[in-house]
Design a protein around this motif. Structure first.
Motif, short mmCIF file in Angstrom:
data_model
loop_
_atom_site.label_atom_id
_atom_site.label_comp_id
_atom_site.label_asym_id
_atom_site.label_seq_id
_atom_site.Cartn_x
_atom_site.Cartn_y
_atom_site.Cartn_z
N TYR A 423 0.82 -1.21 0.00
CA TYR A 423 0.00 0.00 0.00
C TYR A 423 0.86 1.27 0.00
CZ TYR A 423 -3.89 -3.13 0.60
OH TYR A 423 -4.80 -4.12 0.39
N ASP A 424 2.06 1.19 0.62
CA ASP A 424 2.99 2.32 0.53
C ASP A 424 3.44 2.49 -0.92
OD1 ASP A 424 2.80 2.77 3.24
OD2 ASP A 424 4.57 1.55 3.72
N TRP A 425 3.71 1.38 -1.60
CA TRP A 425 4.12 1.40 -3.02
C TRP A 425 3.02 2.01 -3.89
CZ3 TRP A 425 2.00 -1.71 -7.03
CH2 TRP A 425 2.72 -1.71 -8.24
N LEU A 426 1.75 1.71 -3.54
CA LEU A 426 0.63 2.29 -4.28
C LEU A 426 0.46 3.78 -4.00
CD1 LEU A 426 -2.24 -0.35 -3.79
CD2 LEU A 426 -1.12 0.22 -5.95
N GLY A 427 1.07 4.26 -2.91
CA GLY A 427 0.84 5.63 -2.48
C GLY A 427 -0.48 5.79 -1.76
N ARG A 428 -1.04 4.66 -1.26
CA ARG A 428 -2.33 4.68 -0.57
C ARG A 428 -2.24 3.91 0.75
NH1 ARG A 428 -7.05 5.78 -3.16
NH2 ARG A 428 -7.76 5.94 -0.99
N PRO A 429 -1.39 4.34 1.68
CA PRO A 429 -1.32 3.63 2.97
C PRO A 429 -2.64 3.65 3.73
CG PRO A 429 -0.17 5.74 3.07
CD PRO A 429 -0.49 5.50 1.63
N ASP A 430 -3.53 4.58 3.38
CA ASP A 430 -4.82 4.68 4.05
C ASP A 430 -5.74 3.51 3.72
OD1 ASP A 430 -4.68 6.02 1.39
OD2 ASP A 430 -6.85 6.20 1.68
N LEU A 431 -5.40 2.73 2.69
CA LEU A 431 -6.25 1.60 2.29
C LEU A 431 -6.01 0.35 3.14
CD1 LEU A 431 -6.17 1.91 -1.61
CD2 LEU A 431 -8.06 2.44 -0.06
N LEU A 432 -5.08 0.43 4.08
CA LEU A 432 -4.85 -0.69 5.00
C LEU A 432 -5.17 -0.22 6.41
CD1 LEU A 432 -3.87 -3.56 5.61
CD2 LEU A 432 -1.54 -2.64 5.79
N ARG A 433 -6.22 -0.82 6.99
CA ARG A 433 -6.61 -0.53 8.36
C ARG A 433 -6.87 -1.84 9.07
NH1 ARG A 433 -4.80 3.53 7.40
NH2 ARG A 433 -5.62 5.66 7.54
N MET A 434 -6.29 -2.01 10.25
CA MET A 434 -6.51 -3.24 11.01
C MET A 434 -7.84 -3.14 11.76
SD MET A 434 -3.85 -4.94 10.15
CE MET A 434 -3.69 -6.33 11.27
N ALA A 435 -8.52 -4.27 11.89
CA ALA A 435 -9.79 -4.32 12.62
C ALA A 435 -9.56 -4.43 14.12
CB ALA A 435 -10.64 -5.49 12.13
N ASP A 444 -8.95 -7.69 3.56
CA ASP A 444 -7.50 -7.90 3.44
C ASP A 444 -7.09 -9.36 3.55
OD1 ASP A 444 -6.44 -5.20 3.18
OD2 ASP A 444 -7.23 -4.87 5.19
N VAL A 445 -8.04 -10.23 3.90
CA VAL A 445 -7.69 -11.62 4.19
C VAL A 445 -7.10 -12.32 2.96
CG1 VAL A 445 -8.61 -13.88 4.82
CG2 VAL A 445 -9.37 -11.84 6.05
#
Length: 689
Positions: A423-435, A444-445
């Motif tokens: 997601y850092d490579w995509l430039g979208r770290p916001d797209l990964l959130r832990m539950a 994300d599974v």
């Protein structure tokens, strides 16, 4: 012509029942004799074990094993004969092959039955080549595909029967396809506790799917009530019959949505004379793959969160990861990591040196292996090329130091770190959130499982030769990509794009085809489950002009407006009292959420004995009054359905529309909807349609 009149046919049915009764007595005698022989053989071996040499002991064990096998086959035959004894056959076709003067009569049943000579077939299995004409042709030109090729001719007679306990209830001359009268009789009957076989009413378009032997991947898009799950199970029964030498039910796996659904369909294959296949939920597969790596939110938990609260960020994350383009991005990242993440350096261990160039050469030479195996191989092979001061191979402690040094040369130290880098490579770290702590969101599974295959590999399910995926609309392309890698076998994928419980991650036929571009696709558009009135009513929720409702009429759905929640529950009790004194056998109270189902169950449990709550902890489907959520009701059907709380606060958006559609289309004969407060704008009164 054999048995011209209905009176002749009635006498023939009675005579056939007598023959089956005699065959049952004979096979039961053989089973008893086989049981006694096994007991005697075991007793003899036990009493004389000390006097038998190894060869004699081995021979006795083989003999006992053969006797047990023979007994098991006899028991299987007894089960099939008992089924035929109850209802010997349901159809007949008289076929005159081209070039012959006389037509031969073929009676068709759920299993085959031979005469006393053991060679003359009196009843033909519904899966046999000649039986295909019963489903595909009316009186007139016809053909069937035999092992020797296509046999052409003419159907001169086609009849349908209902035989119960040796007595013929009716006989119908059918000049076209499965007669509407027979279909109407079957569809108008009350539901069974579990899904039943449909061999007597298989329609032509269904038969094409069932007898499909050529498709490696077959995708079935079927509208609600089209019988798609039943058709898929009958297809498996056909393939088990057709390829009995190479395919058994132990080679077939169904990806099932939940345990209740697995129980609901569990009687179909045994009714057709086959053992039940294996079943697994997709989440069980994920648990095995991610054990020790991360926990995760379940699909049900994801849907519950979406229903309970507005979360635009979560919706965006789910949608982003639910397209075929997401797989392409993940593959591009893997290609990038392949080029950039391994940075070898010279290794110095106790005066010994390994060059970065040597490590790079070994690593690049193992591209087909997962990352961790490649790092292990690079370290082991480089260490094997070295010798210590005494000219000996390196000791275990030295090799461990080399391995530790080599593993540090890969930029990501763990699978989760690699996934975060994506997601850092995509430039979208916001797209990964832990539950939660080390707990993934459900979306994300399977991306993580997919990446794990690159990181450490996985063992494919080689013993599975046919995979069935039901409720296809609830699985995303990345989940199908994982299944494709794990199951290199034939696949039957089925579902309905209109019945997704989470429209943000729903997969259409088009999206699934991107993962399986060579798959054959077929649509089932005729809806058999519900009356014309219920099907038409539900169409306002999912406007699909291609749906063809069966012309079976019943009551208009009832929309019951109540002054408050207390009155609404009382009106529900009133409908349930009507149900208890009716001929209907199953009632579903289908709520939007589990919380609502719990509330309704607690309110009604003391008033009705046969009331059951169906939730994700449930293991079986029960007959009576079932209280459940729309999520769990998918794939099930009930004689009558109540959908409570259809007000504008409960059902208001596109996700709610899908859930309401699922709830309404569970009803076979009667549908009642109740609400207090303003009725949802998603629905009109039945009379307003």
């Amino acid at each position: 012509m054999l048995n011209q009149s209905e009176a002749d046919e009635r006498r023939y049915a009675e005579a056939m029942t007598d023959k089956l009764g005699q065959a049952l007595e004979d096979i039961r005698g053989k089973i008893s004799a086989s049981y006694r022989d096994v007991i005697e053989a075991k007793k003899y071996m036990w009493e004389n074990i000390s006097q038998l040499d190894p060869a004699e002991r081995a021979a006795n064990k083989v003999d006992i094993s053969l006797q047990i096998d023979s007994g098991e086959k006899a028991i299987d035959k007894e089960r099939k004969l008992h089924k035929l004894y109850q209802s010997p056959y349901f159809g007949r076709v008289d076929f005159r092959e081209n070039g012959l003067k006389e037509a031969d009569a073929y009676y068709i049943g759920i299993h085959s039955f031979a005469g006393s000579d053991g060679h003359t077939n009196l009843i033909y299995d519904w899966r046999s080549p000649v039986a295909s004409m019963f489903y595909d042709f009316g009186v007139g030109p016809a053909y069937f595909l035999a092992p020797l090729g296509r046999i052409e001719g003419e159907l001169t007679v086609k009849r349908q029967y209902k035989i119960r306990d040796g007595r013929m209830e009716y006989m119908i001359e059918s000049s076209i396809n499965i007669d509407d009268d027979v279909l109407q009789k079957e569809l108008s009957s009350t539901s069974d506790e579990k899904m039943k076989n449909i061999v007597a009413t298989i329609q032509k378009e269904q038969n094409v799917i069932i007898r499909n032997e050529t498709s490696d991947e077959l995708i079935i898009q079927g509208v609600a009530g089209s019988g798609k799950t039943s058709v898929a199970l009958h297809r498996i029964a056909f393939l088990l019959y057709r390829y009995k030498e190479t395919l058994t039910s132990r080679n077939v796996l169904i990806i099932s949505p939940n345990n209740v659904f697995s129980d609901y369909i569990s009687s179909v294959l045994p009714e057709l004379g086959e053992e039940n296949m294996m079943e697994m939920r997709l989440e069980e597969l994920a648990e095995a793959e991610l054990k020790g790596i991360a926990g995760f939110q379940t699909f049900y938990e994801q849907v519950t969160v979406l229903m309970d609260q507005e979360d635009p960020g979560m919706v965006e994350r789910i949608r982003f990861k639910a397209t075929a383009d997401f797989i392409r991005k993940l593959d591009e990242f893997i290609a990038y990591a392949e080029q950039q993440y391994f940075a070898p350096e010279d290794v110095q261990v106790d005066g010994l040196q390994i060059s970065a160039a040597e490590l790079r050469a070994i690593y690049d030479g193992t591209r087909r292996m997962p990352v961790q195996s490649r790092l292990e191989r690079a370290a082991n092979q480089a260490a094997a090329n070295l010798r210590d001061e005494d000219g000996q191979r390196l000791s275990a402690p030295r090799i461990r130091k080399i391995k530790a040094a080599v593993k540090k040369m890969f930029r990501a130290s763990t699978l989760l770190a690699l996934y975060k880098d994506f997601y850092d490579w995509l430039g979208r770290p916001d797209l990964l959130r832990m539950a939660g702590p080390k707990k993934l969101e459900y979306s994300d599974v399977f991306p993580l499982v997919y990446l794990k295959m690159y990181w450490e590999g996985t063992a494919p399910f080689d013993f599975v030769k046919h995979l069935i995926v039901d409720e296809m609309q609830d699985y995303t392309p990345i989940q199908y990509a994982v299944l494709s890698k794990l199951f290199n076998c034939r696949k039957t994928i089925l579902g309905d794009a209109g019945q997704s419980v989470n429209p943000y991650s729903s997969s259409s036929l088009t999206e699934i085809k991107k993962v399986f571009p060579n798959a054959d696709t077929v649509e089932l558009l005729k809806s058999y489950r519900s009356t014309y009135e219920i099907t038409t009513f539900a169409q306002q929720l999912k406007d699909n002009s291609s749906v063809v409702p069966i012309e079976r009429h019943g009551e208009l759905p009832r929309m019951v407006a109540c002054a408050d929640g207390e009155e609404e529950m009382e009106r529900i009790r009133s409908v349930l009292r009507e149900f208890v004194h009716s001929e209907s056998r199953s009632m579903g109270i289908v709520c939007k959420t589990k919380a609502q189902a719990d509330e309704v169950y607690q309110s009604l449990r003391d008033a009705f004995d046969n009331l059951y709550l169906l939730d994700f902890e449930s293991e079986e489907f029960r007959e009576g009054i079932i209280v459940t959520s729309a999520h769990l009701a998918k794939g099930l059907e009930f004689d009558e359905v109540i959908v409570p709380f259809v007000n504008s606060e409960v059902y208001r958006n596109e996700m709610d529309r899908s859930l309401l559609y699922i709830a309404c289309t569970r009803a076979m004969h009667k549908l009642t909807l109740t609400h207090s407060g303003e009725r949802t704008t998603l629905l009109k009164e039945p009379g307003e349609l």
